[in-house]
Motif scaffolding. Structure first.
Motif, short mmCIF file in Angstrom:
data_model
loop_
_atom_site.label_atom_id
_atom_site.label_comp_id
_atom_site.label_asym_id
_atom_site.label_seq_id
_atom_site.Cartn_x
_atom_site.Cartn_y
_atom_site.Cartn_z
N SER A 297 -2.23 68.97 24.24
CA SER A 297 -2.27 67.58 23.76
C SER A 297 -2.73 66.68 24.89
CB SER A 297 -0.87 67.14 23.30
OG SER A 297 -0.09 66.77 24.42
N ARG A 298 -2.74 65.38 24.62
CA ARG A 298 -3.15 64.43 25.66
C ARG A 298 -2.30 64.53 26.93
NH1 ARG A 298 -4.34 61.48 21.17
NH2 ARG A 298 -6.11 60.06 21.18
N PHE B 289 5.17 70.11 18.78
CA PHE B 289 4.47 69.32 17.75
C PHE B 289 4.48 70.04 16.41
CE2 PHE B 289 1.38 66.29 20.20
CZ PHE B 289 2.46 65.64 20.72
N GLN C 260 8.47 65.52 18.05
CA GLN C 260 8.16 64.21 18.64
C GLN C 260 8.48 63.05 17.71
OE1 GLN C 260 6.04 66.19 17.22
NE2 GLN C 260 4.23 65.15 16.43
N ARG C 261 8.62 63.33 16.43
CA ARG C 261 8.89 62.26 15.45
C ARG C 261 10.37 62.20 15.07
NH1 ARG C 261 5.16 58.84 14.64
NH2 ARG C 261 3.40 59.56 15.82
N GLY D 124 7.07 57.98 19.74
CA GLY D 124 6.98 59.40 19.37
C GLY D 124 5.73 60.07 19.93
N LYS D 125 5.26 59.61 21.07
CA LYS D 125 4.00 60.11 21.64
C LYS D 125 4.23 60.72 23.02
CE LYS D 125 0.86 58.34 18.66
NZ LYS D 125 -0.11 59.17 17.96
N VAL D 126 3.31 61.57 23.40
CA VAL D 126 3.23 62.06 24.78
C VAL D 126 1.83 61.74 25.31
CG1 VAL D 126 4.93 63.90 24.51
CG2 VAL D 126 2.51 64.40 24.07
N PRO D 127 1.65 61.57 26.61
CA PRO D 127 2.64 61.78 27.65
C PRO D 127 3.62 60.62 27.77
CG PRO D 127 0.62 60.94 28.64
CD PRO D 127 0.34 61.15 27.18
N GLU E 63 1.73 55.61 28.08
CA GLU E 63 0.31 55.21 28.10
C GLU E 63 -0.35 55.85 29.32
OE1 GLU E 63 -0.43 53.88 25.24
OE2 GLU E 63 1.71 53.75 24.95
N GLN E 64 -1.32 56.68 29.03
CA GLN E 64 -1.93 57.47 30.11
C GLN E 64 -2.33 56.66 31.36
OE1 GLN E 64 -4.21 61.14 29.00
NE2 GLN E 64 -4.61 59.88 27.21
N1 LIG Z 1 -1.78 55.49 23.76
C1 LIG Z 1 -1.20 56.74 24.12
C2 LIG Z 1 -1.66 57.80 23.16
C3 LIG Z 1 -0.84 59.04 23.25
C4 LIG Z 1 -1.10 59.99 22.09
O1 LIG Z 1 -1.78 59.66 21.12
N2 LIG Z 1 -0.51 61.17 22.19
C5 LIG Z 1 -0.63 62.18 21.15
C6 LIG Z 1 -0.94 63.49 21.86
S1 LIG Z 1 -2.49 64.14 21.56
C7 LIG Z 1 0.71 62.37 20.46
O2 LIG Z 1 1.72 62.27 21.11
N3 LIG Z 1 0.69 62.67 19.16
C8 LIG Z 1 1.88 63.06 18.43
C9 LIG Z 1 2.14 62.24 17.22
O3 LIG Z 1 1.67 61.11 17.13
O4 LIG Z 1 2.87 62.73 16.37
C10 LIG Z 1 -1.54 57.12 25.57
O5 LIG Z 1 -2.57 56.67 26.07
O6 LIG Z 1 -0.80 57.85 26.23
#
Ligand SMILES: N[C@@H](CCC(=O)N[C@@H](CS)C(=O)NCC(=O)O)C(=O)O
Length: 216
Positions: A21-22, A44, A49-50, A61-64, A75-76
């Motif tokens: 993932s990111r 995932f 994450q949710r 609910g996001k990584v990193p 936020e990266q």
């Molecule tokens: N704006 C965030 C975006 C992070 C993002 O979109 N992460 C994705 C990973 S590819 C994620 O956590 N997706 C899981 C989901 O939304 O369920 C950043 O720049 O870190």
């Protein structure tokens, strides 16, 4: 002199990561910095994450995401800025007063505020909003700005490799692989320069191992 954050002994962070993932970019940076961290792995595939336990940590609910002492950083670009300053001895962040500090901030933030939104709009074939109201203008503006910068190489900021390259090199690698971003000879050469670094290779191997563990 007041102690800076880099003087503090307690630099261990918690890293919230999902393989493939990111957050792979942050894993690469941690390896480049030889940073001290505790891994908090999210699955995932099960939608971890949710779920409420992780939402209590990061409501998005996001990584990193990283946690250092009581601070959560998401936020990266912010994660990269924070970590590269925290482990300043790795010299991946031009410090305040360095002529490269401004370009360094610019290219990290540009990635999150202009490049990713442009890539997502383009890959989802959304109708573009008028350039004057879009956060990035047009895709051509974004792409040409990037390629003009890379043409000055070898790295985004010229001769000096920084955390900007960990972010951009890794992202361009997967974006060109999935054909979301067009590969030019300069882009290809840049990606190869970045991803063949020993720390980047170690991070890729770690990520593959974590993905395999989760799949088992
Ligand atoms: N704006 C965030 C975006 C992070 C993002 O979109 N992460 C994705 C990973 S590819 C994620 O956590 N997706 C899981 C989901 O939304 O369920 C950043 O720049 O870190």
């Amino acid at each position: 002199m007041r102690p800076t954050i880099s003087d503090c002994a307690d630099r261990k962070i918690t890293f919230f990561h999902a393989p493939r993932s990111r957050s792979g970019g942050t894993l690469s940076l941690l390896e480049e910095l030889d940073a001290d961290y505790e891994l908090h792995l999210l699955n995932f595939k099960t939608g971890e994450q949710r779920q409420s336990a992780y939402r209590a940590i990061n409501p998005m609910g996001k990584v990193p995401a990283i946690r250092h002492r009581d601070a959560l950083i998401t936020e990266q670009p912010a994660v990269f800025l924070y970590l590269a300053d925290l482990y300043a001895e790795a010299r991946l962040a031009p410090p305040m007063g360095d002529p490269l500090r401004g370009p360094y901030l610019r290219w990290l933030v540009y990635y999150g505020s202009s490049f990713e939104p442009a890539v997502v709009d383009r890959s989802s074939k959304r109708d573009a909003v008028p350039p004057s109201t879009s956060p990035y203008g047009t895709w051509d503006d974004v792409f040409n700005t990037l390629t003009a910068q890379l043409a000055q190489g070898p790295y985004m900021l010229g001769e000096r490799f920084t955390s900007v390259d960990v972010l951009w090199g890794g992202a361009l690698h997967w974006m060109t692989m999935f054909k979301i971003v067009q590969e030019t000879p300069d882009i290809r050469a840049y990606i190869d320069r970045v991803i063949t670094r020993p720390a980047m290779q170690r991070a890729a191997a770690k990520d593959a191992e974590l993905a395999a563990q989760q799949a088992a």
